[in-house]
Design a protein around this motif. Structure first.
Motif, short mmCIF file in Angstrom:
data_model
loop_
_atom_site.label_atom_id
_atom_site.label_comp_id
_atom_site.label_asym_id
_atom_site.label_seq_id
_atom_site.Cartn_x
_atom_site.Cartn_y
_atom_site.Cartn_z
N LEU A 26 40.27 -21.62 -11.45
CA LEU A 26 40.81 -21.98 -10.15
C LEU A 26 42.09 -22.80 -10.29
CD1 LEU A 26 40.55 -21.92 -7.12
CD2 LEU A 26 39.08 -23.94 -7.24
N VAL A 27 42.08 -23.79 -11.17
CA VAL A 27 43.27 -24.60 -11.40
C VAL A 27 44.40 -23.73 -11.94
CG1 VAL A 27 44.25 -26.44 -12.82
CG2 VAL A 27 42.07 -26.79 -11.67
N THR A 28 44.06 -22.81 -12.84
CA THR A 28 45.08 -21.90 -13.38
C THR A 28 45.73 -21.09 -12.27
OG1 THR A 28 43.82 -21.70 -15.44
CG2 THR A 28 45.48 -20.03 -15.01
N LEU A 29 44.93 -20.57 -11.34
CA LEU A 29 45.48 -19.79 -10.24
C LEU A 29 46.32 -20.65 -9.31
CD1 LEU A 29 42.39 -17.55 -9.39
CD2 LEU A 29 44.47 -16.89 -10.62
N VAL A 30 45.86 -21.88 -9.04
CA VAL A 30 46.63 -22.77 -8.16
C VAL A 30 47.98 -23.10 -8.79
CG1 VAL A 30 46.72 -25.05 -7.10
CG2 VAL A 30 44.59 -23.74 -7.06
N LEU A 31 47.97 -23.50 -10.06
CA LEU A 31 49.22 -23.84 -10.73
C LEU A 31 50.12 -22.61 -10.87
CD1 LEU A 31 47.98 -26.29 -13.53
CD2 LEU A 31 48.86 -26.82 -11.26
N GLY A 131 56.27 -28.00 -6.23
CA GLY A 131 55.29 -27.17 -6.90
C GLY A 131 55.67 -26.89 -8.35
N ILE A 132 56.96 -26.66 -8.61
CA ILE A 132 57.40 -26.34 -9.97
C ILE A 132 57.18 -27.52 -10.89
CG2 ILE A 132 59.30 -25.42 -11.34
CD1 ILE A 132 60.72 -24.75 -8.71
N VAL A 133 57.72 -28.68 -10.49
CA VAL A 133 57.73 -29.83 -11.39
C VAL A 133 56.33 -30.40 -11.57
CG1 VAL A 133 58.29 -31.49 -9.56
CG2 VAL A 133 58.92 -31.99 -11.91
N ILE A 134 55.54 -30.44 -10.52
CA ILE A 134 54.21 -31.05 -10.62
C ILE A 134 53.24 -30.12 -11.34
CG2 ILE A 134 52.23 -31.86 -9.27
CD1 ILE A 134 54.21 -33.11 -7.33
N ALA A 135 53.42 -28.82 -11.21
CA ALA A 135 52.56 -27.89 -11.97
C ALA A 135 52.71 -28.15 -13.46
CB ALA A 135 52.91 -26.45 -11.62
N ARG A 136 53.96 -28.31 -13.94
CA ARG A 136 54.16 -28.60 -15.37
C ARG A 136 53.59 -29.94 -15.75
NH1 ARG A 136 59.37 -26.04 -14.97
NH2 ARG A 136 60.20 -28.04 -14.28
N ALA A 137 53.75 -30.95 -14.87
CA ALA A 137 53.22 -32.28 -15.17
C ALA A 137 51.69 -32.26 -15.23
CB ALA A 137 53.70 -33.28 -14.12
N VAL A 138 51.05 -31.48 -14.35
CA VAL A 138 49.59 -31.38 -14.37
C VAL A 138 49.12 -30.75 -15.68
CG1 VAL A 138 47.61 -30.20 -13.32
CG2 VAL A 138 49.28 -31.37 -11.88
N VAL A 139 49.84 -29.72 -16.13
CA VAL A 139 49.50 -29.11 -17.42
C VAL A 139 49.59 -30.15 -18.53
CG1 VAL A 139 50.18 -27.37 -19.12
CG2 VAL A 139 50.21 -26.81 -16.69
N ARG A 140 50.62 -30.99 -18.48
CA ARG A 140 50.76 -32.04 -19.51
C ARG A 140 49.64 -33.06 -19.41
NH1 ARG A 140 50.09 -34.26 -23.13
NH2 ARG A 140 51.44 -35.43 -24.55
N ASP A 141 49.19 -33.35 -18.19
CA ASP A 141 48.08 -34.29 -18.01
C ASP A 141 46.79 -33.76 -18.63
OD1 ASP A 141 49.75 -35.97 -16.58
OD2 ASP A 141 49.08 -35.23 -14.62
N LEU A 142 46.58 -32.46 -18.52
CA LEU A 142 45.29 -31.88 -18.88
C LEU A 142 45.23 -31.33 -20.30
CD1 LEU A 142 44.50 -29.87 -15.61
CD2 LEU A 142 43.74 -32.18 -16.24
N TYR A 143 46.37 -31.00 -20.88
CA TYR A 143 46.38 -30.32 -22.17
C TYR A 143 47.38 -30.95 -23.11
CZ TYR A 143 43.85 -26.72 -19.60
OH TYR A 143 42.92 -26.05 -18.84
N ASP A 144 47.19 -30.65 -24.40
CA ASP A 144 48.10 -31.14 -25.42
C ASP A 144 48.22 -30.07 -26.51
OD1 ASP A 144 49.82 -32.77 -26.75
OD2 ASP A 144 48.38 -34.37 -27.18
N GLY A 145 49.31 -30.15 -27.26
CA GLY A 145 49.48 -29.32 -28.44
C GLY A 145 49.34 -27.84 -28.16
N MET A 146 48.53 -27.17 -28.99
CA MET A 146 48.36 -25.72 -28.90
C MET A 146 47.77 -25.31 -27.55
SD MET A 146 49.54 -24.88 -31.79
CE MET A 146 49.76 -25.44 -33.48
N GLU A 147 46.86 -26.12 -27.03
CA GLU A 147 46.25 -25.78 -25.74
C GLU A 147 47.30 -25.73 -24.64
OE1 GLU A 147 43.25 -28.72 -25.11
OE2 GLU A 147 41.70 -27.54 -26.10
N MET A 148 48.26 -26.65 -24.69
CA MET A 148 49.30 -26.66 -23.67
C MET A 148 50.18 -25.41 -23.79
SD MET A 148 51.92 -29.69 -22.57
CE MET A 148 52.39 -30.05 -24.25
#
Length: 429
Positions: A26-31, A131-148
């Motif tokens: 769901l988060v993937t689809l929203v972002l 939407g553009i900038v916060i989507a990337r920031a949310v990815v950084r909040d949730l993931y790191d390294g290879m996962e990101m």
């Protein structure tokens, strides 16, 4: 590069990011929807430009400013929204931005003059940049390294479909209504996306990780980020790669149809094939390469292919090989576009890995640089007139060589065998 674990606030079990991450698909689809919104806002409107010119009794050059205004708004808005999200969290600025986007788009649908349309297209871009900038920031909040890096490749799968379907949707809308119907549909899409964000996208930046301070501190934070040589290298390399992409988008209708005589249907087919190539390589990057090959090696390979493809296009379009038909040119463009799927996710991932304490500001700089460099590259493709495609190839080659040079000179990947260290942003701590 060894596989890394999630950021500290995930590992320590802080509730908000953990909740957001467990929503998974769901988060993937929203972002993905948030990152696709700019393409929908720009490309769905393209088939309506001639009709807008007639309906508002304005010159074509003036109506083109409605595109420029939206693009400038998306570039500049990220510089404001990014620091706001570092200070107040991700949800509040995102919801405000989406609400303003919906209102501005609704006014565009009712605009009685081209001047009002340009004004609110600018506001639409400014608000939609959230939407553009916060989507990337949310990815950084949730993931790191290879996962990101994997997640960015997944987002490319979703957002990469938007440029393919948006003009088709716009064309179908024009068969049943006028150009205002495009903005009505965008208003509906923005409203639904706002409701989905409000309902299902939880806050991902805990209060203890937020920054205090005003505009001055935000500027100091960005200055600190730009002072980091490696971060700036990834930022410029990614922006120049995006410039090559924008050169293709701006020039391809003219090159394929006017110079090489393809029909609109053939152009649409080739455009779609190239977009599929970009998405497919993005998935190869995320599913197969990440974790097996270092991000820098994958990035370097992608930039090298872009440069080589641009070189081949320049040789073909400048007559070195004599008269070259459409399909060799189309093959060169396909290779160049496909390589973007390896370059763009990895520049974002590598840059954001260095900025865990200022992900919003870093995301803003990344986004603004790509849109601004794209805006600069777009008009240069027609600088030598309408009889040759060489200017497009020249712009793409300059962007490719520049991106590779920044990557090698500033990032210096051979000097960093361990994962990139985080940038300490003193003004933001």
């Amino acid at each position: 590069m060894p596989k890394t674990s999630a950021p500290e606030h995930i590992r320590t079990g802080l509730p908000a990011p953990a909740v957001a991450r467990t929503t998974g698909i769901l988060v993937t689809l929203v972002l993905g929807g948030l990152t696709a919104l700019p393409a929908l806002s720009m490309d769905m409107y393209l088939p309506a430009l001639p009709e807008v010119t007639d309906a508002l009794h304005s010159p074509a050059a003036t109506v083109q400013l409605t595109l420029t205004a939206c693009l400038i708004g998306m570039a500049l808005g990220q510089l404001v929204v990014g620091p706001m999200s570092d200070k107040w969290g991700r949800r509040r600025p995102l919801l405000i931005g989406m609400a303003v986007y919906v209102a501005a788009t609704a006014v565009c649908a009712l605009a009685p003059s081209v001047e009002l349309l340009i004004t609110f297209r600018l506001l639409q871009g400014l608000a939609g940049s959230a939407g553009i900038v916060i989507a990337r920031a949310v990815v950084r909040d949730l993931y790191d390294g290879m996962e990101m890096a994997r997640f960015f490749s997944t987002l490319m799968l979703i957002s990469g479909v938007a440029p393919i379907v948006a003009p088709l949707i716009g064309g179908q809308i024009l068969q049943i209504t006028d150009w205002r119907g495009v903005f009505i549909l965008l208003t509906v899409v923005g409203t639904l996306l706002t409701l989905v964000v409000w309902k299902w996208l939880h806050e991902t930046l805990p209060p203890e990780r937020r920054h205090t301070g005003g505009v001055g501190q935000a500027l100091r934070t960005m200055r600190s980020l730009l002072a980091d040589r490696v971060f700036t290298g990834y930022l410029i390399a990614g922006g120049l790669a995006f410039g090559a992409l924008f050169a293709y988008i701006s020039a391809s209708p003219f090159v394929v149809q006017d110079i090489y005589g393809a029909s609109p249907q053939m152009f649409s087919l080739l455009f779609g094939i190239n977009s599929v190539g970009l998405v497919a390589v993005g998935q190869i990057n995320g599913k197969l390469l990440v974790g097996r090959v270092s991000l820098d090696k994958a990035l370097g390979f992608g930039l090298a292919v872009i440069t080589l493809a641009a070189t081949a296009l320049l040789l073909m379009t400048s007559g070195v090989f004599g008269h070259v038909g459409l399909f060799p040119i189309a093959a060169g463009l396909f290779v160049l576009m496909s390589a973007m799927g390896m370059a763009m996710p990895n520049t974002n991932a590598q840059a954001l890995m260095r900025t865990p304490h200022a992900a919003g500001s870093a995301s803003a700089l990344l986004g603004s640089s790509t849109f601004l460099l794209g805006a600069v590259a777009s008009p240069l493709v027609g600088i030598a007139g309408e009889a040759t495609a060489a200017p497009m190839a020249v712009v793409q080659l300059v962007c490719g060589v520049g991106a590779m040079t920044c990557f090698l000179v500033l990032c210096r990947p051979w000097q960093r065998k361990a994962p990139a260290p985080a940038v300490t942003v003193r003004a933001a701590e």
